[in-house]
Motif scaffolding. Structure first.
Motif, PDB file in Angstrom:
ATOM      1  N   GLU A 136       2.188  91.536  63.950  1.00  0.00           N
ATOM      2  CA  GLU A 136       1.203  90.596  63.413  1.00  0.00           C
ATOM      3  C   GLU A 136       1.794  89.229  63.078  1.00  0.00           C
ATOM      4  O   GLU A 136       1.067  88.235  62.963  1.00  0.00           O
ATOM      5  CB  GLU A 136       0.529  91.185  62.165  1.00  0.00           C
ATOM      6  CG  GLU A 136       1.437  91.374  60.958  1.00  0.00           C
ATOM      7  CD  GLU A 136       2.159  92.714  60.956  1.00  0.00           C
ATOM      8  OE1 GLU A 136       2.620  93.128  59.875  1.00  0.00           O
ATOM      9  OE2 GLU A 136       2.266  93.338  62.036  1.00  0.00           O
ATOM     10  N   TYR A 137       3.124  89.153  62.932  1.00  0.00           N
ATOM     11  CA  TYR A 137       3.764  87.874  62.626  1.00  0.00           C
ATOM     12  C   TYR A 137       4.007  87.029  63.886  1.00  0.00           C
ATOM     13  O   TYR A 137       4.183  85.814  63.803  1.00  0.00           O
ATOM     14  CB  TYR A 137       5.111  88.100  61.928  1.00  0.00           C
ATOM     15  CG  TYR A 137       5.007  88.595  60.504  1.00  0.00           C
ATOM     16  CD1 TYR A 137       4.806  87.710  59.449  1.00  0.00           C
ATOM     17  CD2 TYR A 137       5.130  89.949  60.206  1.00  0.00           C
ATOM     18  CE1 TYR A 137       4.721  88.155  58.136  1.00  0.00           C
ATOM     19  CE2 TYR A 137       5.043  90.408  58.896  1.00  0.00           C
ATOM     20  CZ  TYR A 137       4.842  89.509  57.866  1.00  0.00           C
ATOM     21  OH  TYR A 137       4.759  89.964  56.576  1.00  0.00           O
ATOM     22  N   TYR A 138       4.048  87.675  65.035  1.00  0.00           N
ATOM     23  CA  TYR A 138       4.462  86.992  66.263  1.00  0.00           C
ATOM     24  C   TYR A 138       3.662  85.727  66.584  1.00  0.00           C
ATOM     25  O   TYR A 138       4.265  84.690  66.914  1.00  0.00           O
ATOM     26  CB  TYR A 138       4.417  87.955  67.448  1.00  0.00           C
ATOM     27  CG  TYR A 138       4.792  87.293  68.754  1.00  0.00           C
ATOM     28  CD1 TYR A 138       6.133  87.045  69.068  1.00  0.00           C
ATOM     29  CD2 TYR A 138       3.817  86.879  69.659  1.00  0.00           C
ATOM     30  CE1 TYR A 138       6.486  86.413  70.249  1.00  0.00           C
ATOM     31  CE2 TYR A 138       4.166  86.249  70.842  1.00  0.00           C
ATOM     32  CZ  TYR A 138       5.498  86.022  71.138  1.00  0.00           C
ATOM     33  OH  TYR A 138       5.846  85.389  72.302  1.00  0.00           O
ATOM     34  N   PRO A 139       2.319  85.757  66.523  1.00  0.00           N
ATOM     35  CA  PRO A 139       1.569  84.536  66.864  1.00  0.00           C
ATOM     36  C   PRO A 139       1.988  83.318  66.043  1.00  0.00           C
ATOM     37  O   PRO A 139       2.098  82.210  66.584  1.00  0.00           O
ATOM     38  CB  PRO A 139       0.112  84.934  66.566  1.00  0.00           C
ATOM     39  CG  PRO A 139       0.084  86.415  66.757  1.00  0.00           C
ATOM     40  CD  PRO A 139       1.408  86.888  66.225  1.00  0.00           C
ATOM     41  N   GLN A 140       2.241  83.515  64.744  1.00  0.00           N
ATOM     42  CA  GLN A 140       2.692  82.410  63.898  1.00  0.00           C
ATOM     43  C   GLN A 140       4.049  81.887  64.346  1.00  0.00           C
ATOM     44  O   GLN A 140       4.283  80.675  64.403  1.00  0.00           O
ATOM     45  CB  GLN A 140       2.809  82.875  62.445  1.00  0.00           C
ATOM     46  CG  GLN A 140       1.517  83.008  61.683  1.00  0.00           C
ATOM     47  CD  GLN A 140       1.802  83.428  60.254  1.00  0.00           C
ATOM     48  OE1 GLN A 140       2.255  84.543  59.992  1.00  0.00           O
ATOM     49  NE2 GLN A 140       1.557  82.539  59.321  1.00  0.00           N
ATOM     50  N   PHE A 141       4.938  82.815  64.667  1.00  0.00           N
ATOM     51  CA  PHE A 141       6.307  82.437  65.001  1.00  0.00           C
ATOM     52  C   PHE A 141       6.387  81.717  66.347  1.00  0.00           C
ATOM     53  O   PHE A 141       7.097  80.718  66.476  1.00  0.00           O
ATOM     54  CB  PHE A 141       7.209  83.674  64.987  1.00  0.00           C
ATOM     55  CG  PHE A 141       7.674  84.066  63.611  1.00  0.00           C
ATOM     56  CD1 PHE A 141       9.012  83.984  63.265  1.00  0.00           C
ATOM     57  CD2 PHE A 141       6.781  84.505  62.652  1.00  0.00           C
ATOM     58  CE1 PHE A 141       9.455  84.333  61.998  1.00  0.00           C
ATOM     59  CE2 PHE A 141       7.198  84.858  61.380  1.00  0.00           C
ATOM     60  CZ  PHE A 141       8.542  84.769  61.046  1.00  0.00           C
ATOM     61  N   ILE A 142       5.677  82.215  67.350  1.00  0.00           N
ATOM     62  CA  ILE A 142       5.738  81.559  68.659  1.00  0.00           C
ATOM     63  C   ILE A 142       5.028  80.206  68.604  1.00  0.00           C
ATOM     64  O   ILE A 142       5.434  79.248  69.270  1.00  0.00           O
ATOM     65  CB  ILE A 142       5.144  82.456  69.778  1.00  0.00           C
ATOM     66  CG1 ILE A 142       5.493  81.889  71.158  1.00  0.00           C
ATOM     67  CG2 ILE A 142       3.648  82.635  69.612  1.00  0.00           C
ATOM     68  CD1 ILE A 142       6.968  81.832  71.467  1.00  0.00           C
ATOM     69  N   SER A 143       4.000  80.109  67.779  1.00  0.00           N
ATOM     70  CA  SER A 143       3.311  78.831  67.587  1.00  0.00           C
ATOM     71  C   SER A 143       4.247  77.819  66.922  1.00  0.00           C
ATOM     72  O   SER A 143       4.291  76.642  67.304  1.00  0.00           O
ATOM     73  CB  SER A 143       2.055  79.031  66.734  1.00  0.00           C
ATOM     74  OG  SER A 143       1.418  77.800  66.481  1.00  0.00           O
TER      75      SER A 143
END
Length: 252
Positions: A136-143
Motif C-alpha cells: 500500500e505504500y508503493y504508489p506514494q514512494f514511486i510518485s
C-alpha cells in the motif's frame, strides 16, 4: 476456614489489580510492542541512511535503499536521517515481516505524522525498494521518486555526459536475467566506472570498456557475481555514469 480462603483470594486479586494499575504504562507499552504492528520508541543511534537503533535493536527502513557507505550521497542520507530522528520519539509501523535475516526490525518511521522513509526518496537520498512486492505504500514512494526525477535532486539528477544520451536499454529480460545496452550514437563511448544496479545492493561496475557506435553488450547475473539480479515481484534498473549521475532508469 472457607471464609479465610475466600478473604485470601480477594486480597490476592486486589494486589494483582494494584500491580497492573501501578505498572500500566510499562504493560501498555509491552503489549503494544508484542501484539500490535507499530511501536513508539526513542531513536538512540543512526547507523546509516536507512538503518537506525531504538535501544539495542536495529531498525531497517522499509520501502527504500540508500547508497552504501563511501558511495555518493551516503553521508548526506545518514545526516538527513540523524537530523530527522536522532534523540526523538518516533512511531515505527512494521511490515508483514517484522524481522529480516539479520534480525533487524523492518518498518516505516513516522515523526509528527510524516513518513521519514518517504522523505528520503523525495530528497533524492534513497531509491524505492520493494523486494517482497508492491504494497500500500508503493504508489506514494514511486510518485515521490518520479517527482524527484523531475526536480533533479541528488540521486535523481541526470548525467550531462555526452554518452548519457547514447546508451540505451536495448533489452531487459527478467525471466532470462539479461540486460542489453546499446550505443546509438555515431561515436564511441567509454563506460569506465559506469554502473548498472537494481533497487537493492546488486551492482555491476564497468572496467575500461569502450562501446563503439552501433555496438551492444549483455550483462547476466554472473557479471554481478550473483545467481540472480532482477526480482520477479518487481524491480528497477539504474544506470549511472562515473560520477554516479543518472543515465537512465526503468521499473516494472
Amino acid at each position: 476456614m472457607e471464609k479465610d480462603k475466600r478473604r485470601e483470594r480477594i486480597i490476592f486479586a486486589v494486589l494483582i489489580a494494584l500491580v497492573i494499575i501501578i505498572n500500566y504504562p510499562f504493560l501498555d507499552g509491552f503489549l503494544k510492542k508484542t501484539f500490535n504492528d507499530y511501536e513508539i520508541a526513542n531513536v538512540t543511534k543512526v547507523i546509516d541512511g536507512d538503518t537506525l537503533k531504538i535501544g539495542n535493536e536495529s531498525v531497517r527502513l522499509l520501502g527504500i535503499n540508500c547508497p552504501e557507505k563511501g558511495e555518493k550521497f551516503s553521508s548526506d542520507a545518514t545526516e538527513f536521517l540523524a537530523e530527522k530522528t536522532l534523540g526523538k520519539t518516533v512511531e515505527i509501523r512494521y511490515g508483514k515481516t517484522k524481522y529480516d535475516k539479520y534480525h533487524r526490525k523492518l518498518g516505516y518511521v513516522f515523526i509528527d505524522g510524516e513518513n521519514v522513509n518517504l522523505e528520503l526518496v523525495e530528497n533524492g537520498l534513497a531509491n524505492t525498494y520493494f523486494p517482497s512486492g508492491k504494497n500500500e505504500y508503493y504508489p506514494q514512494f514511486i510518485s515521490a521518486w518520479r517527482e524527484c526525477i523531475e526536480n533533479g535532486i541528488n540521486l535523481c539528477k541526470y548525467s550531462d555526459d555526452k554518452c548519457a544520451k547514447c546508451i540505451d536499454l536495448a533489452n531487459w529480460e527478467i525471466t532470462e536475467q539479461i540486460v542489453v545496452l546499446e550505443n546509438n550514437c555515431n561515436f564511441s563511448c567509454n563506460l569506465n566506472e559506469w554502473s548498472v544496479k537494481d533497487e537493492g545492493r546488486k551492482k555491476f561496475i564497468f572496467g575500461n570498456i569502450t562501446l563503439k557506435s552501433g555496438e551492444s553488450l549483455s550483462l547476466t547475473p554472473k557479471d554481478f557475481g550473483k545467481e540472480y539480479v532482477w526480482t520477479k515481484t518487481g524491480d528497477t534498473i539504474y544506470i549511472r555514469d562515473s560520477n554516479s549521475l543518472l543515465v537512465l532508469w526503468e521499473t516494472y
